[in-house]
Design an enzyme around this catalytic site. Structure first.
Site, mmCIF file in Angstrom:
data_model
loop_
_atom_site.group_PDB
_atom_site.id
_atom_site.type_symbol
_atom_site.label_atom_id
_atom_site.label_comp_id
_atom_site.label_asym_id
_atom_site.label_seq_id
_atom_site.Cartn_x
_atom_site.Cartn_y
_atom_site.Cartn_z
ATOM 1 N N GLY A 47 0.842 -1.187 0.000
ATOM 2 C CA GLY A 47 0.000 0.000 0.000
ATOM 3 C C GLY A 47 0.875 1.233 0.000
ATOM 4 O O GLY A 47 2.097 1.152 0.138
ATOM 5 N N GLN A 52 3.253 9.796 2.112
ATOM 6 C CA GLN A 52 4.541 9.160 1.885
ATOM 7 C C GLN A 52 5.260 9.718 0.666
ATOM 8 O O GLN A 52 6.468 9.536 0.532
ATOM 9 C CB GLN A 52 4.381 7.647 1.732
ATOM 10 C CG GLN A 52 4.008 6.949 3.023
ATOM 11 C CD GLN A 52 3.903 5.464 2.810
ATOM 12 O OE1 GLN A 52 2.853 4.960 2.436
ATOM 13 N NE2 GLN A 52 5.006 4.750 3.046
ATOM 14 N N CYS A 101 7.514 -1.069 6.091
ATOM 15 C CA CYS A 101 6.979 0.165 5.522
ATOM 16 C C CYS A 101 7.961 0.722 4.511
ATOM 17 O O CYS A 101 9.173 0.715 4.751
ATOM 18 C CB CYS A 101 6.734 1.179 6.640
ATOM 19 S SG CYS A 101 6.026 2.749 6.088
ATOM 20 N N LEU A 102 7.432 1.226 3.418
ATOM 21 C CA LEU A 102 8.278 1.825 2.389
ATOM 22 C C LEU A 102 9.004 3.066 2.901
ATOM 23 O O LEU A 102 10.050 3.426 2.378
ATOM 24 C CB LEU A 102 7.436 2.174 1.159
ATOM 25 C CG LEU A 102 6.734 0.982 0.498
ATOM 26 C CD1 LEU A 102 5.792 1.464 -0.599
ATOM 27 C CD2 LEU A 102 7.744 -0.021 -0.033
ATOM 28 N N HIS A 143 -2.521 0.225 8.708
ATOM 29 C CA HIS A 143 -1.160 0.717 8.504
ATOM 30 C C HIS A 143 -1.159 1.949 7.593
ATOM 31 O O HIS A 143 -0.562 2.978 7.920
ATOM 32 C CB HIS A 143 -0.285 -0.396 7.909
ATOM 33 C CG HIS A 143 1.095 0.047 7.563
ATOM 34 N ND1 HIS A 143 2.196 -0.327 8.294
ATOM 35 C CD2 HIS A 143 1.562 0.838 6.555
ATOM 36 C CE1 HIS A 143 3.281 0.217 7.750
ATOM 37 N NE2 HIS A 143 2.909 0.927 6.685
ATOM 38 N N GLU A 144 -1.825 1.835 6.455
ATOM 39 C CA GLU A 144 -1.840 2.953 5.510
ATOM 40 C C GLU A 144 -2.555 4.174 6.092
ATOM 41 O O GLU A 144 -2.098 5.309 5.924
ATOM 42 C CB GLU A 144 -2.462 2.538 4.179
ATOM 43 C CG GLU A 144 -1.684 1.482 3.425
ATOM 44 C CD GLU A 144 -0.201 1.791 3.243
ATOM 45 O OE1 GLU A 144 0.180 2.978 3.125
ATOM 46 O OE2 GLU A 144 0.590 0.830 3.242
ATOM 47 N N HIS A 147 -0.674 6.624 8.320
ATOM 48 C CA HIS A 147 0.105 7.681 7.668
ATOM 49 C C HIS A 147 -0.684 8.987 7.586
ATOM 50 O O HIS A 147 -0.099 10.065 7.545
ATOM 51 C CB HIS A 147 0.526 7.253 6.255
ATOM 52 C CG HIS A 147 1.637 6.265 6.235
ATOM 53 N ND1 HIS A 147 2.923 6.556 6.613
ATOM 54 C CD2 HIS A 147 1.649 4.958 5.872
ATOM 55 C CE1 HIS A 147 3.682 5.489 6.490
ATOM 56 N NE2 HIS A 147 2.934 4.494 6.033
#
Length: 179
Positions: A47, A52, A101-102, A143-144, A147
C-alpha cells in the site's frame, strides 16, 4: 506515469495530519492516483499513502491482484483507492504481526492492530466505500491510514525485541524487495 520519491522516517512531512480531499473525479486526483500506483508497484508495496510522497491529502491505495513479494505468505488484498477513510474497530480483539513500511526501509517490527474493522470512505469518483474486513486486509488498511494521522508503524511497536532488520529476521526476502 511517474514513480515518485518516497519520504523516509525522519522527514517531518510524515508526521503531519493529512487534509481531507474535497474534490473527486478531477484530472489532478486521477494523475496523483496513477503516480501512487506506479510508485507502489515499482517498489512492491502492499500500500501507499499520499503523505509518503509528500502530498498532504487523506488518500491511500493498497492491494493488488497478485501476491506481494514483500509479504509472500499473506493473502491477496483487493486493489483499492480509499479517500477520507474512517476506521471503526469491531470489538476489542487485537492481532500482532510483522509489518514493514516503504518509509522505513529494511526494517520490520511486530505491531498490534485491531483484528476486525469496518472502514468507510470514498473512491476517486466520490462513490462510497464501506467494508468489513479482518486479517491481513485489516492490517494493511490500518497501517496505511496511520500515515494520514502522522504515525509510522515503529510508533506502535510495543516490544522492541521484535523489531529489526528484514535481512536478519527474514533472510528469504531480498533486500531489494524491502526498500
Amino acid at each position: 506515469m511517474t514513480v515518485r520519491d518516497i519520504l523516509k522516517m525522519g522527514d517531518p512531512r510524515l508526521l503531519r495530519v493529512a487534509q481531507p480531499v474535497t474534490e473527486f473525479d478531477t484530472d489532478a486526483l486521477h494523475l496523483l492516483i496513477t503516480d501512487m500506483l506506479d510508485t507502489m508497484r515499482a517498489v512492491n508495496g502492499a500500500g501507499l499513502a499520499a503523505p509518503q510522497i509528500g502530498v498532504d491529502l487523506q488518500l491511500v491505495i493498497f492491494g493488488s491482484n497478485d501476491r506481494n513479494p514483500r509479504y509472500p505468505d499473506r493473502p491477496v488484498v483487493p486493489p483499492t483507492v480509499l479517500i477520507n477513510p474512517v476506521i471503526t474497530p469491531l470489538g476489542d480483539a487485537e492481532e500482532s504481526d510483522w509489518e514493514g513500511c516503504l518509509s522505513v526501509p529494511g526494517l520490520r517490527g511486530v505491531v498490534p492492530r485491531w483484528a476486525h474493522i469496518r472502514y468507510t470512505g470514498f473512491d476517486q469518483y466520490g462513490e462510497p466505500i464501506d467494508r468489513t474486513v479482518d486479517g491481513f486486509h485489516a492490517r494493511v488498511v490500518q497501517h496505511e491510514c496511520d500515515h494520514l494521522i502522522g504515525k509510522l508503524y515503529p510508533m506502535r511497536v510495543r516490544d522492541f525485541a521484535q523489531f529489526g532488520y528484514t535481512e536478519v529476521l527474514f533472510p528469504g526476502i531480498a533486500a531489494s524487495e524491502d526498500d
